[in-house]
Design a protein around this motif. Structure first.
Motif, mmCIF file in Angstrom:
data_model
loop_
_atom_site.group_PDB
_atom_site.id
_atom_site.type_symbol
_atom_site.label_atom_id
_atom_site.label_comp_id
_atom_site.label_asym_id
_atom_site.label_seq_id
_atom_site.Cartn_x
_atom_site.Cartn_y
_atom_site.Cartn_z
ATOM 1 N N SER A 62 34.288 72.396 -27.126
ATOM 2 C CA SER A 62 33.852 73.408 -27.977
ATOM 3 C C SER A 62 34.029 74.732 -27.380
ATOM 4 C CB SER A 62 32.116 73.364 -28.181
ATOM 5 O OG SER A 62 31.466 73.276 -27.040
ATOM 6 N N PHE A 63 34.031 75.852 -28.268
ATOM 7 C CA PHE A 63 34.270 77.000 -27.769
ATOM 8 C C PHE A 63 33.034 77.974 -28.117
ATOM 9 C CE2 PHE A 63 35.474 81.722 -28.620
ATOM 10 C CZ PHE A 63 36.077 81.882 -27.224
ATOM 11 N N TRP A 64 32.341 78.773 -26.926
ATOM 12 C CA TRP A 64 31.382 79.443 -27.116
ATOM 13 C C TRP A 64 31.498 81.004 -26.957
ATOM 14 C CZ3 TRP A 64 26.451 77.215 -28.519
ATOM 15 C CH2 TRP A 64 26.464 75.793 -28.685
ATOM 16 N N ILE A 65 30.532 81.781 -27.810
ATOM 17 C CA ILE A 65 30.531 83.252 -27.249
ATOM 18 C C ILE A 65 29.024 83.488 -27.255
ATOM 19 C CG2 ILE A 65 32.569 83.580 -28.757
ATOM 20 C CD1 ILE A 65 30.770 84.904 -30.668
ATOM 21 N N SER A 66 28.809 84.287 -26.222
ATOM 22 C CA SER A 66 27.331 85.121 -26.176
ATOM 23 C C SER A 66 27.298 86.580 -26.462
ATOM 24 C CB SER A 66 26.815 84.812 -24.689
ATOM 25 O OG SER A 66 27.455 85.413 -23.878
ATOM 26 N N TYR A 67 26.449 86.972 -27.086
ATOM 27 C CA TYR A 67 26.684 88.567 -27.432
ATOM 28 C C TYR A 67 25.154 88.977 -27.635
ATOM 29 C CZ TYR A 67 25.328 86.284 -31.987
ATOM 30 O OH TYR A 67 24.766 85.563 -33.085
ATOM 31 N N GLN A 68 25.197 90.287 -27.409
ATOM 32 C CA GLN A 68 23.986 91.036 -27.957
ATOM 33 C C GLN A 68 23.856 91.215 -29.365
ATOM 34 O OE1 GLN A 68 21.211 91.765 -26.382
ATOM 35 N NE2 GLN A 68 21.851 91.232 -24.339
ATOM 36 N N PRO A 69 23.043 90.833 -30.122
ATOM 37 C CA PRO A 69 22.933 91.292 -31.711
ATOM 38 C C PRO A 69 22.829 92.864 -31.829
ATOM 39 C CG PRO A 69 21.404 89.291 -31.046
ATOM 40 C CD PRO A 69 21.787 89.892 -29.623
ATOM 41 N N ALA A 70 23.323 92.757 -32.981
ATOM 42 C CA ALA A 70 22.948 94.333 -33.492
ATOM 43 C C ALA A 70 21.680 95.076 -33.492
ATOM 44 C CB ALA A 70 23.709 94.539 -34.614
ATOM 45 N N ASN A 71 20.846 94.076 -33.702
ATOM 46 C CA ASN A 71 19.455 94.485 -33.730
ATOM 47 C C ASN A 71 18.716 94.899 -32.434
ATOM 48 O OD1 ASN A 71 18.681 92.120 -32.954
ATOM 49 N ND2 ASN A 71 17.911 91.533 -34.639
ATOM 50 N N ARG A 72 19.432 94.606 -31.238
ATOM 51 C CA ARG A 72 18.784 94.790 -30.108
ATOM 52 C C ARG A 72 19.227 96.062 -29.447
ATOM 53 N NH1 ARG A 72 19.480 89.251 -27.310
ATOM 54 N NH2 ARG A 72 18.104 87.845 -28.586
ATOM 55 N N TYR A 73 20.026 96.865 -30.036
ATOM 56 C CA TYR A 73 21.009 98.124 -29.837
ATOM 57 C C TYR A 73 19.978 99.027 -29.308
ATOM 58 C CZ TYR A 73 23.654 102.404 -29.380
ATOM 59 O OH TYR A 73 24.270 103.362 -29.003
ATOM 60 N N TRP A 74 18.622 99.338 -29.931
ATOM 61 C CA TRP A 74 17.779 100.448 -29.410
ATOM 62 C C TRP A 74 17.180 99.878 -28.379
ATOM 63 C CZ3 TRP A 74 19.427 105.013 -30.164
ATOM 64 C CH2 TRP A 74 20.316 105.284 -31.270
ATOM 65 N N MET A 75 16.639 98.682 -28.338
ATOM 66 C CA MET A 75 16.023 97.889 -27.408
ATOM 67 C C MET A 75 16.724 98.308 -26.070
ATOM 68 S SD MET A 75 14.167 94.351 -27.098
ATOM 69 C CE MET A 75 15.674 93.542 -26.422
ATOM 70 N N THR A 76 17.882 97.798 -25.983
ATOM 71 C CA THR A 76 18.810 97.819 -25.053
ATOM 72 C C THR A 76 18.977 99.188 -24.442
ATOM 73 O OG1 THR A 76 20.037 96.039 -25.980
ATOM 74 C CG2 THR A 76 20.939 96.749 -24.023
ATOM 75 N N GLN A 77 19.129 100.282 -25.247
ATOM 76 C CA GLN A 77 19.244 101.523 -25.123
ATOM 77 C C GLN A 77 17.900 101.980 -24.163
ATOM 78 O OE1 GLN A 77 20.723 104.844 -26.151
ATOM 79 N NE2 GLN A 77 22.554 103.380 -25.872
ATOM 80 N N SER A 78 16.755 101.519 -24.858
ATOM 81 C CA SER A 78 15.488 102.123 -24.256
ATOM 82 C C SER A 78 15.522 101.320 -22.961
ATOM 83 C CB SER A 78 14.178 101.395 -24.911
ATOM 84 O OG SER A 78 14.279 101.886 -26.263
ATOM 85 N N PHE A 79 15.913 100.162 -22.589
ATOM 86 C CA PHE A 79 15.630 99.476 -21.421
ATOM 87 C C PHE A 79 16.597 100.102 -20.300
ATOM 88 C CE2 PHE A 79 16.943 95.614 -18.758
ATOM 89 C CZ PHE A 79 15.789 95.389 -17.994
#
Lengths: 346, 303
Positions: free
Chosen positions: A305-322
């Motif tokens: 199986s092939f997998w990807i991991s990602y930060q979802p779009a809705n975490r953008y501002w949370m990640t910015q704040s972090f």
């Protein structure tokens, strides 16, 4: 006090305001052209990828024009990353070093106000100005890059853009200021403090650009099974805003890819490359099979199986704040060290 | 109450001691002069007392036991540094505003009036003022705080004789009217003799003398007598300086009972400058602390 503090620092503040103004004016002037091209692009329902047709007759030309209008994006990114360095050099480093060189610290620090309070007052005044200048600059930078993100040529997650928003840029500028002040306190000489502040804050910015962004993006990612394309995360990321990749990843930031064998065993990168080679080698040249379907079937048949991991779009501002919080945390530590050093100074 | 009390005070820069084993105290209401050659440790001592630097060893307190440099101490102690460093690009009025903002209480009116009398305009830039006017401005700003203790580091160094007199007259008026205690360091010994009543001699990082000036003058004399008796005198009394010409010896003697010198010896008074110079020429002499004529019986106090 505000008036006197302004008089004391107006030269360096005016230099900063002038630089900020020039950068903002450049972004607005060139950004208007970018947005004009983008408006034409949208009105013709053009898109390289996604739901709109690419075959509109005007689209190739409009796409080329839009790309040309984005030539200044790199310059803007560089300008924006230099801003915290300039703040450290022109405002932070001389703040205490100038007092020491001119001997005026002997006046300022023997008044009724303790020197820590004296420094706090100055930093509060200068910090507010720096933040007030950096926020609109970050907003303008995001506005400038919005078309390039929307059409999928780049992503607002990528390091060049992520660090210069209205959230992260003020944090970087404030920490640049505090780093400059500490260097000035330690070196006590204006010229050497300015030069060192430039180097140190420059390294800090590059460090954030190169390591911190990716380190933060790697925290608490969402993983999903997918099928391999060309295996290039950067390319996949560029296409994410317009619907390439699993639905949940659209507008997000792909962080990692990997293969799993039987029982979910994580396979090495070399093994992954080997598998991809086998898939391509086995691909039937005459049969009309959609690549994704063929690849998925091949993987399932071979228990991979092939997998990807990602930060979802809705975490953008949370990640910015972090990220902003981490940068401000560094600034806070620098401030504490400065306060400690300044109490036992000279 | 002691406005300054230091005990075993020392400051080390790298391997070099700028000041060591300094112990003395100064009573309230005194005008104390701190003298010594360049690099003796005067400025280091004063900077410790005002809290600009921390001592490497020992302790320093002001105004009856308040730790030097603490928030409480800052409120009560005003300092005018050597060359009166002020912000050259500020106007005088802005400098006053700054001082007002940096202090809990600051008398703008008194400061303005004082500067007016000296002809220093509020619209002038500090950097455009003469050295003397800058010193006067720094003094006016210090006095505007109504401190209990005023510390001046080489305040007279760049002033002409007239400006020195004007400067010191302002200080002495404040001493008389407000009961201000003053500590000043200076090279100008003649000027100090006129205004100071307490003397601290700092030499090669050590306190050599800490004494009431009257006591110091009364306990020293220039003894003139036969050269062959000079050895005996120096065994009985503390000889600070000496010169022998032929059969005659001239000794600067410190003693509790100068009358005990003997019949062959004549004792004449000496100036403060002569005493100071004699001590400075002998930096290895034991420290001398004379706080009163009564204590002078003990003469020497090991610090």
């Amino acid at each position: 006090m505000l008036r006197v503090t302004w008089i004391q620092h107006r030269a360096s503040l005016l230099i900063m305001i002038a630089i900020f103004g020039l950068v903002a004016a450049f972004m607005i002037a060139t950004g208007l052209s970018v947005h004009g091209e983008y408006a034409k692009y949208l009105s013709n329902k053009c898109s390289y990828f996604g739901t709109f047709s690419f075959n509109q007759s005007e689209c190739p030309n409009l796409g080329t024009s839009l790309l040309h209008s984005l030539n200044n994006l790199t310059i803007v990114d560089i300008f924006m990353h230099v801003v915290p360095i300039l703040i450290a050099m022109f405002i932070g480093a001389p703040l205490v070093a100038r007092e020491v060189e001119s001997g005026t610290y002997q006046f300022a620090w023997t008044q009724g106000t303790p020197r820590s309070s004296w420094l706090t007052m100055k930093l509060l005044f200068l910090g507010v100005i720096v933040v007030v200048l950096a926020i609109p600059l970050g907003l303008i930078a995001s506005w400038y890059a919005q078309p390039v993100d929307a059409i999928g040529f780049a992503s607002h997650w990528q390091p060049g853009q992520f660090g210069v928003t209205a959230v992260t840029l003020p944090a970087l500028c404030l920490t640049g200021l505090l780093a400059g002040v500490l260097i000035g306190v330690l070196l006590k000489k204006i010229v050497s403090a300015i030069a060192t502040a430039g180097l140190v804050v420059g390294s800090l910015v590059v460090g954030i650009f190169a390591y911190l962004d990716n380190a933060i993006f790697s925290i608490h990612t969402t993983a999903t099974a997918w099928y391999p394309s060309d295996g290039n995360i950067g390319v996949v990321n560029r296409f994410a805003p317009v619907g390439i990749g699993p639905k949940g990843s659209w507008g997000g930031w792909l962080v990692n890819i990997w293969y799993e064998g039987q029982n979910g065993v994580h396979l090495s990168t070399a093994k992954g490359v080997q598998i991809l080679g086998r898939i391509f080698a086995s691909y039937p040249k005459t049969q009309q099979v959609e690549p994704p379907q063929y690849v998925s079937t091949w993987l399932a048949n071979h228990h991979y199986s092939f997998w990807i991991s990602y930060q979802p779009a809705n975490r953008y501002w949370m990640t910015q704040s972090f990220e902003a919080a981490i940068v401000l945390g560094v600034g806070f530590v620098l401030l504490k060290v400065t306060m400690k050093v300044i109490r036992r100074f000279v | 109450m002691n406005v300054i009390e230091v005990a075993n005070l020392g400051k080390q820069y790298g391997k070099r001691w700028s000041l060591r084993n300094a112990s003395f105290s100064i009573d309230a209401g005194r005008v104390a002069a701190i003298v010594g050659p360049n690099g003796a440790g005067k400025t280091t001592l004063l900077k410790i007392v005002v809290g600009l630097i921390d001592p490497s060893e020992g302790s320093a307190t002001v105004m009856g036991g308040i730790k030097a440099g603490s928030d409480n101490a800052l409120d009560k102690v005003a300092f005018v540094a050597q060359d009166a460093p002020l912000y050259r690009y500020l106007k005088v009025s802005d400098t006053i505003a700054l001082a007002k903002n940096l202090n809990r209480s600051f008398d703008v009116m008194v400061t303005t009036q004082r500067l007016g009398k000296l002809g220093i305009g509020l619209d002038h830039r500090v950097g455009k003022l003469s050295g003397g006017q800058q010193s006067q401005l720094a003094l006016a700003l210090a006095l505007g705080r109504h401190p209990s203790l005023l510390i001046l580091d080489e305040p007279l160094a760049r002033l002409d004789p007239l400006a020195r007199r004007e400067f010191m007259s302002v200080v002495m008026a404040e001493v008389a009217n407000e009961g201000l205690s003053v500590v000043l360091s200076s090279h100008v010994v003649a000027e100090l003799e006129r205004v100071a009543d307490y003397l601290v001699v700092v030499n090669a990082g050590h306190i050599q003398v800490a004494s009431d000036i009257d006591v110091l003058l009364q306990s020293h004399c220039l003894a003139t007598g036969p050269a062959d008796e000079a050895g005996a005198i120096s065994q009985t009394f503390s000889v600070v300086g000496s010169s022998i010409t032929g059969r005659q010896a001239r000794l600067l003697v410190q003693a509790s009972e100068l009358g005990l010198l003997g019949r062959n010896w004549e004792c004449s008074s000496v100036t403060l400058e002569e005493i100071i110079l004699a001590y400075l020429e002998n930096p290895d002499d034991e420290p001398l602390v004379l706080d009163s004529l009564v204590e002078n019986v003990a003469a020497k106090v090991q610090l």
